[in-house]
Enzyme design. Sequence first.
Site, PDB file in Angstrom:
ATOM      1  N   GLU A   1       0.544  -7.483  13.015  1.00 13.20           N
ATOM      2  CA  GLU A   1      -0.659  -7.695  13.827  1.00 13.20           C
ATOM      3  C   GLU A   1      -1.225  -9.091  13.544  1.00 13.20           C
ATOM      4  O   GLU A   1      -1.792  -9.724  14.416  1.00 13.20           O
ATOM      5  CB  GLU A   1      -1.685  -6.626  13.402  1.00 13.20           C
ATOM      6  CG  GLU A   1      -2.683  -6.244  14.445  1.00 13.20           C
ATOM      7  CD  GLU A   1      -3.708  -5.241  13.905  1.00 13.20           C
ATOM      8  OE1 GLU A   1      -3.707  -4.937  12.698  1.00 13.20           O
ATOM      9  OE2 GLU A   1      -4.521  -4.795  14.717  1.00 13.20           O
TER      10      GLU A   1
ATOM     11  N   ARG B   1       0.803  -1.222   0.000  1.00 15.36           N
ATOM     12  CA  ARG B   1       0.000   0.000   0.000  1.00 15.36           C
ATOM     13  C   ARG B   1       0.838   1.275   0.000  1.00 15.36           C
ATOM     14  O   ARG B   1       0.345   2.330  -0.378  1.00 15.36           O
ATOM     15  CB  ARG B   1      -1.002  -0.061   1.147  1.00 15.36           C
ATOM     16  CG  ARG B   1      -2.050  -1.146   0.903  1.00 15.36           C
ATOM     17  CD  ARG B   1      -2.946  -1.351   2.092  1.00 15.36           C
ATOM     18  NE  ARG B   1      -2.748  -2.637   2.721  1.00 15.36           N
ATOM     19  CZ  ARG B   1      -3.105  -2.911   3.972  1.00 15.36           C
ATOM     20  NH1 ARG B   1      -3.670  -1.992   4.709  1.00 15.36           N
ATOM     21  NH2 ARG B   1      -2.900  -4.124   4.469  1.00 15.36           N
TER      22      ARG B   1
HETATM   23  O1  LIG Z   1       2.468  -1.405  11.912  1.00 19.40           O
HETATM   24  P1  LIG Z   1       2.371  -2.852  11.527  1.00 19.40           P
HETATM   25  O2  LIG Z   1       1.791  -3.717  12.623  1.00 19.40           O
HETATM   26  O3  LIG Z   1       3.662  -3.402  11.062  1.00 19.40           O
HETATM   27  O4  LIG Z   1       1.323  -2.991  10.325  1.00 19.40           O
HETATM   28  C1  LIG Z   1       1.250  -2.098   9.244  1.00 19.40           C
HETATM   29  C2  LIG Z   1       1.430  -2.781   7.922  1.00 19.40           C
HETATM   30  O5  LIG Z   1       0.389  -3.753   7.703  1.00 19.40           O
HETATM   31  C3  LIG Z   1      -0.186  -3.514   6.419  1.00 19.40           C
HETATM   32  O6  LIG Z   1       0.450  -4.204   5.398  1.00 19.40           O
HETATM   33  P2  LIG Z   1       0.411  -5.780   5.225  1.00 19.40           P
HETATM   34  O7  LIG Z   1       1.615  -6.369   5.892  1.00 19.40           O
HETATM   35  O8  LIG Z   1      -0.915  -6.288   5.677  1.00 19.40           O
HETATM   36  O9  LIG Z   1       0.649  -5.999   3.696  1.00 19.40           O
HETATM   37  P3  LIG Z   1      -0.093  -5.526   2.369  1.00 19.40           P
HETATM   38  O10 LIG Z   1       0.166  -4.052   2.206  1.00 19.40           O
HETATM   39  O11 LIG Z   1       0.634  -6.319   1.336  1.00 19.40           O
HETATM   40  O12 LIG Z   1      -1.549  -5.850   2.465  1.00 19.40           O
HETATM   41  C4  LIG Z   1      -0.024  -2.038   6.207  1.00 19.40           C
HETATM   42  O13 LIG Z   1      -0.139  -1.669   4.842  1.00 19.40           O
HETATM   43  C5  LIG Z   1       1.332  -1.776   6.783  1.00 19.40           C
HETATM   44  O14 LIG Z   1       2.379  -2.018   5.839  1.00 19.40           O
HETATM   45  N1  LIG Z   2      -6.163  -2.942  11.180  1.00 20.96           N
HETATM   46  C1  LIG Z   2      -5.524  -2.896  10.006  1.00 20.96           C
HETATM   47  N2  LIG Z   2      -6.145  -2.442   8.901  1.00 20.96           N
HETATM   48  C2  LIG Z   2      -5.488  -2.391   7.695  1.00 20.96           C
HETATM   49  N3  LIG Z   2      -4.243  -2.786   7.547  1.00 20.96           N
HETATM   50  C3  LIG Z   2      -3.584  -3.247   8.634  1.00 20.96           C
HETATM   51  N4  LIG Z   2      -2.326  -3.687   8.796  1.00 20.96           N
HETATM   52  C4  LIG Z   2      -2.169  -4.039  10.088  1.00 20.96           C
HETATM   53  N5  LIG Z   2      -3.282  -3.831  10.783  1.00 20.96           N
HETATM   54  C5  LIG Z   2      -4.191  -3.329   9.889  1.00 20.96           C
END
Ligand SMILES: O=P(O)(O)OC[C@H]1O[C@H](OP(=O)(O)OP(=O)(O)O)[C@H](O)[C@@H]1O
Ligand SMILES: Nc1ncnc2[nH]cnc12
Length: 190
Positions: free
Chosen positions: A129, A92
Site C-alpha cells: 500500500e 507482525r
Molecule cells: O496486504 P498488503 O498490502 O501486502 O499489506 C499487508 C502487510 O503490510 C504490513 O507490513 P509492512 O510491510 O508494513 O511491514 P512491517 O510488518 O515490517 O511493519 C502488514 O503487517 C502486512 O505484512
Molecule cells: N492500513 C494499514 N495498517 C497497518 N498496516 C498496514 N499494512 C498495509 N496497510 C496497513
Amino acid sequence: MGEQGTSGGEGGGNVVEAQAPAKKGNGRAADPRLQGISDAIRVVPHFPKPGIMFNDITALLLRPGVFKDAVDMFVERYRGMGIAAVAGIEARGFIFGPAIALAIGAKFIPLRKPGKLPGEVISENYTLEYGTDCLEMHVGAVEPGDRVVVVDDLVATGGTLSAAIKLLERAAADVVECACLIGLPKFKGL
Ligand SMILES: O=P(O)(O)OC[C@H]1O[C@H](OP(=O)(O)OP(=O)(O)O)[C@H](O)[C@@H]1O
Ligand SMILES: Nc1ncnc2[nH]cnc12
C-alpha cells in the site's frame, strides 16, 4: 474468524480474518471474542503517510486476555488439521505465528525482509500500500508437501500474502490457508 471472514483464493491461498460481522453467514451469532479483538485494535489516521488509516495491533498486545483470545481462535481452527508449519511474515506475523505454531505442534518458518537470513534463500518481490518490498525464506525450511498456514496481522492489498504463498509453493509446500487478524475493506481476495 472461520466462516465469517473467509475470502476465496487461488493456489490454496484462502484468507481467514479474525474480524467478523455480528452474525455469521449461517445466521448464528459471531464468536463473542471477535468484538473484543476488533475493539482492541487502534486505528491511527495518516500513518505512516497521509491517507493511510493505520491499524495498530500493539494496543491489542497490551491486553493479555485479548491477545490470548486472538491466538486461541487461530489455534482452535488449525489444531488437528495436519499442519506441519506456520509461516510468519516479518514483522507482525512474528508476533502471532510462533504462539500458534507451538500450540498446534507445528514448526515455525520466518519469512523475512531481505538480507536477514544467513543461509541460502529464495526471494519474492511485491508491492505494498505504501511502497515495495521483498520476502525471503531459507531453502530447506519447508519440506515438499508440508501443509502450511501463513500468518500475518493484516491483509490490505494482499501483495504480501501473495508473495508468501509464491515462496512456499516454489518450495512445493501445500499452503492450506492464510490467517490474519485484520482484513482491510480494499482486500478483494488473492
Ligand atoms: O496486504 P498488503 O498490502 O501486502 O499489506 C499487508 C502487510 O503490510 C504490513 O507490513 P509492512 O510491510 O508494513 O511491514 P512491517 O510488518 O515490517 O511493519 C502488514 O503487517 C502486512 O505484512
Ligand atoms: N492500513 C494499514 N495498517 C497497518 N498496516 C498496514 N499494512 C498495509 N496497510 C496497513
